[in-house]
Every structure is written in C-alpha cells, then in structure tokens.
Write an enzyme that holds these catalytic residues in place. Structure first.
Site, short mmCIF file in Angstrom:
data_model
loop_
_atom_site.label_atom_id
_atom_site.label_comp_id
_atom_site.label_asym_id
_atom_site.label_seq_id
_atom_site.Cartn_x
_atom_site.Cartn_y
_atom_site.Cartn_z
N CYS A 1 121.59 -23.52 20.88
CA CYS A 1 122.69 -23.70 19.93
C CYS A 1 123.93 -22.94 20.40
O CYS A 1 124.58 -23.37 21.33
CB CYS A 1 122.24 -23.33 18.53
SG CYS A 1 123.14 -24.27 17.29
N HIS B 1 117.49 -26.61 17.92
CA HIS B 1 116.62 -25.42 17.84
C HIS B 1 115.17 -25.80 18.11
O HIS B 1 114.42 -26.07 17.17
CB HIS B 1 116.73 -24.79 16.45
CG HIS B 1 118.04 -24.13 16.20
ND1 HIS B 1 118.29 -22.82 16.55
CD2 HIS B 1 119.18 -24.59 15.64
CE1 HIS B 1 119.53 -22.50 16.20
NE2 HIS B 1 120.09 -23.57 15.66
N GLU C 1 112.80 -23.94 18.80
CA GLU C 1 111.85 -22.93 18.33
C GLU C 1 111.19 -23.29 17.00
O GLU C 1 110.10 -22.84 16.70
CB GLU C 1 112.53 -21.55 18.22
CG GLU C 1 113.57 -21.39 17.10
CD GLU C 1 114.98 -21.81 17.51
OE1 GLU C 1 115.13 -22.62 18.45
OE2 GLU C 1 115.94 -21.33 16.86
N1 GLN Z 1 128.19 -21.07 15.41
C1 GLN Z 1 127.81 -22.27 16.08
C2 GLN Z 1 128.05 -23.50 15.23
O1 GLN Z 1 128.20 -23.40 14.04
C3 GLN Z 1 126.37 -22.22 16.54
C4 GLN Z 1 125.38 -22.22 15.42
C5 GLN Z 1 124.00 -21.81 15.84
O2 GLN Z 1 123.83 -21.24 16.92
N2 GLN Z 1 123.00 -22.07 15.04
O3 GLN Z 1 128.10 -24.59 15.74
#
Ligand code: GLN
Length: 554
Positions: free
Chosen positions: A381, A516, A518
């Site tokens: 992310c 994600h 995970e």
């Molecule tokens: N801050 C970033 C976004 O909002 C990444 C979010 C995250 O890593 N879950 O896109």
C-alpha cells in the site's frame, strides 16, 4: 438452530480473549462443525477505521470492505471455512447509530427510546443475524466484566441466555490466575471475584478459561470450580504457550470440545488437529532464520502490524525457517545511522501501509537501499506508493510526490482519483470530502495480472482478489514513463484499470502492491506473495552470508 457461545473476559484486559475464542472455534471446526465468530466492541466509535493504531492496533479489513477490530484477523486465520464480514463486528456506536436513525425515522413514534429494550433488542438482532446459517456462533464481548460501557452487551447476553435455554447457549469466561512470586503461589481470588461480578449482572459462566503465566495446579482447578459454581472439568487451564497456534490442542487435551458438543447435543467426528500439529511442529522447530527489516511508523506497537507479522510467520513455516522481524522506526531512520545498519543487515526489507507524511523519507531511504543493493523488497500500500515515488525521483529524476504529502507537487505520481469510468462506461465519482470515515477504496477487489510479470508467476493465476484500504492511487499518466525506465506495472484493477502492483525487472525480488495481501494469509499454507518474499530472503541470505556484520540477527 444456531447455538451461541458467548465469551466474556474478567480481571484484566489483554488476556488474549480473541485468540482463545478463535482457538475454541478452530477446535470445533476440526470436528466438522460450521462455526462463525462475531466481536462486539463497547466503545462509541462507529468503527475502528479512524482510530490510531496506537489506540487500537491494526484495523483489519474484511472481504466486504468493513474496517474492523484486529480480532477478526485471528478469527479468519484460525477458521478455514468461515469468512468474516461487516456483520461480524459491531460497536456500541454502531448500535446507537442505528437506533437513533430509527428514532429519527419515526419507527418508535410515541415511545421513549431506552437502553432496555431498544438498545438491547438491536444488539440481539445483530447477534442472531451474525449466526444465521451456522451450527455455532461464537460471540466475543470486548472489554472486561465490570466496565460500565459493556453493560448493554452483557444485558443482551443475559436475555438471550434465558430465551435460548441451556442447550442452545453457553457462557465462557476468560480470567487471569496470577502467580505471586514472593508467595510462590498462583492466586485464584481474582477469578472468584470476576465470576462474582458476572453473577451480579445475572450471568453464571458455564466454562472458565484460566490464563496464567505458569501451569496451574489441579488443586487450584478444584478450588476455582468450588468457588465459582462451575463444573471442575469446565475449568480449563490455559498457561502461556510458545505459540498461539498450540492453543486449539491445549483446549482439546482438556476435552473442551467434548464438553461443548455434549452440552449442545451435537454428534460429530472427533477433532482432527493434525494440520495444526504439523504447522506448530515446523514453527517451533525451524532451525534456520531470516531477518526482515520492517520500516514503519508504529514500530513500538507490534499489534499495529499484526496481520503482516502473522503473514511473515506463516510464510516462514511454509519455507521451514523462522522469520525475525527487525522493526525500524522510519522517522528515526532519517537521522540515525545505527538504524540504517539494521536495514543493511536484514535479509529483506518491507514497508507496510500507512497514512500521513511522517516517516516517509526514512521509508524511502530503506527502499532506495533495497533497490540499489538487490535486497528483496516487499511494499504494501503506502509501501508501493513510496517505492514508485522513490523510483521516479532517483531513477527518472522527477520531482515526484504524492498529493497526500504535497498538494501542489509538480509531479503527482500518487494522487486522489476522484472520477473514473467503470467497465460500462459510466462515470463514477469518489467523494473527496472531509469525512474521513469510509471514503476509501475498501475491501476485496479483483485485479488482473500482467502476462509475463513475476507477480503472476507467484500467484500462478491471471486474476486475483485482494483487499484494499487506501484513498490515493498511482497516477495513470506516469505508467509509460515508469515502464520505460524499468519499473513494470504487474497488475491493474479489473474494474477501474488502476495500478495494483509494480515490480522491478532487473532486481532479484522487488515487488510492491497497492492492496493488503497480509489480510488473507492463512497459517495453514501461508500466502503466495509472502511465501515467495521469504524464499527470496532465504536466497539473499545464502548469497550474502559472508558480507553481513555479526549483528545481523535482531
Ligand atoms: N495513505 C495512503 C492512501 O491513503 C496509503 C494507505 C495505506 O497504506 N493503507 O492511499
């Protein structure tokens, strides 16, 4: 008809109620029973989505896009046949919100809206709904008995126990039996008091699970049974285990599953825990190890990255190694050379998700190092967004940034995508207002993996479904520029054609994903991306065995 097991906690919090409840569920599933689990949280926030990880640990995202308590992560990891959804976690805030909406709509016209029956009815309605279609629903009540906040939940449980009767419901209470070193004894008094507290609100537990640092004597088991009115065989002793994944077996050894099945009149097979056994055998006996440097903002609280920690542990087992995680505070990394040594001595680098600018420079330093030194890198992310920015800055020479950190950046490599055309050609608009709850790309979405990408090889599939939780996206305008310079786009979202993953073609293992992975890693089998990452770390370690400093293990 669904049978309900209610799980409450006493004496102190943080006894591992979620893990214990999930272990009971895993044990029942091992007998072929269809089990689901739900967590009720007594706080007023509508969901944990806007809470700091320092407050609450990780926010776990379900397939259907609910931002939930991290206990739901345990539920999914312990259960194979039951996926969590937005129905499996609700807070007092959410209950009040729906009761208040009904009140405004006029549903209770003429009546006074009260905790009993309106709030408790709403709680019961949701508990019943969460159990539909299952043999057994486990309902975990957050907090500790005696808290003012959890009283409406406790009252709903009391009512349900009366309505359901003895053969359809069971109350399991988790307590602490502390060891007093100066007296050289384990003490049962806090457990007795905690049960007394439960009884004062009309709840008599059927099963006690006694957590302790050291083994508890049979004498103490008898004493606890006598003073709490609980059958002796229903006083289950649960001393600290080497691994949480041994708990289903620990409970099985004390025949907790037999007791539950007898109580509910369920005829089932005996529990087959062989896969858990196989998993813990490898976990506890792995001789080799690798070290992953995890560069993040919430490193003081490992709960903030719970699912990643678990996914790495699962991938370790899949590869027969122990994975050590060296947590590196991204902000301190910017100035402290010693921390950079931790990164340099690791066998792989991981930058997890995150929000806000703090620490991003440090994270990019670590990414730079991994990129230029052939160290395996996994970006998740924000870890992908920063990998893209780092590459654009240091390889292509763009003054790149994310609009999350600099609204007026010249080269918005990462930005808010508020409008796009969906596959039917219809204009979709994502709101970009100041309401921070629920404005993100959330939940499982399909991605298409590019034909000759390493990612596709790893997943061994052209399409995947992974969970999201972010607001910003890679800006499609830069795709060609990046690809021409050697950063390959390895996946696009099926619906909106947004960039889902990038990888470096001339690097041993450098993959960063917008989603994600995970959240879907399972102990039994691991997750393909984490398995491959750990494998790359093993390979890297073998190749660089001689150039590490002696401090390589952390
Ligand atoms: N801050 C970033 C976004 O909002 C990444 C979010 C995250 O890593 N879950 O896109």
């Amino acid at each position: 008809m669904t049978k309900f097991i209610f799980v409450t906690g006493g004496v102190v919090s943080s006894l591992g109620k979620g893990i214990t409840a999930a272990s009971v569920a895993a044990l029942l599933e091992a007998r072929g029973i269809k089990v689901t689990m739900t967590k009720l949280d007594p706080y007023i926030n509508v969901d944990p989505g806007t809470m700091s990880p320092f407050q609450h640990g990780e926010v776990f995202v379900t397939e259907d896009g609910a931002e939930t308590d991290l206990d739901l992560g345990y539920y999914e990891r312990f259960l194979r046949h039951s996926k969590m959804s937005k129905n499996n976690n609700f807070t007092s805030g959410k209950i009040y919100q729906s009761v208040l909406e009904k009140e405004r709509r006029g549903d209770y016209l003429g009546g006074t809206v009260q905790v009993i029956p309106h709030i408790t009815d709403e709680i019961k309605r949701r508990i019943h709904a969460s159990g539909e279609g299952y043999d057994i629903a486990m309902i975990e009540i957050g907090g500790t008995v005696g808290d003012i906040e959890s009283l409406p939940f406790m009252e709903a449980v009391r009512q349900m126990r009366v309505e359901l009767g003895h053969s359809q419901s069971l109350l399991m209470h988790l307590t602490l039996v502390p060891y007093i070193a100066s007296a050289g004894e384990s003490k049962t008094k806090p457990t007795q008091h905690s049960v007394k507290e439960l009884r004062s609100i009309g709840l008599q537990p059927d099963v006690l699970i006694c957590r302790s640092e050291y083994p508890i004597s049979e004498d103490n088991r008898r004493k606890i049974a006598l003073f709490t009115n609980v059958e002796e065989r229903a006083v289950i002793l649960c001393p600290d285990a080497q691994s949480i994944y041994q708990i289903p077996s620990i409970l099985h050894e004390q025949q907790l599953d037999d007791l539950i099945c007898q109580r509910f009149g369920l005829q089932t097979n005996t529990a087959d825990l062989s896969d858990w056994q196989a998993f813990t055998d490898v976990l506890l006996n792995a001789e080799d190890s690798v070290t992953v440097a995890m560069v993040g903002k919430y490193v003081e609280l490992p709960d903030a990255y719970k699912s990643i920690n678990e996914a790495l542990l699962h991938a370790g087992v899949a590869n027969h190694v122990k994975v050590n995680i060296a947590y590196v505070d991204a902000e301190r990394l910017e100035t402290e050379n010693a921390l950079m040594d931790v990164v340099k001595n690791a066998d792989a680098v991981l930058v997890p998700g995150g929000f806000g600018e703090r620490g991003t420079v440090g994270k990019m330093q670590a990414i730079s190092y991994a990129r230029t030194h052939g160290v395996p890198y996994l970006g998740i992310c924000l870890g992908m967004q920063l990998a893209v920015i780092e590459f654009a800055r240091n390889v292509i020479g763009l003054e790149a940034n994310s609009t999350e950190f600099d609204k007026r950046t010249k080269e918005p490599l990462i930005a808010l995508i508020t409008e796009w055309f969906d596959e039917k050609g219809e204009l979709q608009v994502r709101s970009d207002d100041s309401d921070l709850g629920g404005t993100m790309r959330l939940g499982a979405q399909k991605a298409e993996l590019v034909e000759d990408s390493r990612l596709r090889q790893i997943y061994a599939s052209p399409t995947i479904s992974e969970r999201h939780r972010h607001r910003y996206e890679m800006n499609g305008r830069y795709i060609d520029t990046l690809q021409d310079a050697g950063m390959k786009i390895s996946g696009y979202s099926a619906k909106q054609h947004l960039v889902e993953a990038v990888e470096l073609t001339d690097h041993p293992w450098f993959i960063a994903v917008q989603f994600h992975p995970e959240f879907t890693s399972q102990p039994r089998g691991g997750h393909p991306l984490f398995n491959s990452f750990v494998q790359a770390a093993i390979h890297h370690k073998a190749q660089h065995a001689n150039d590490k400093q002696p401090t390589a293990e952390h």
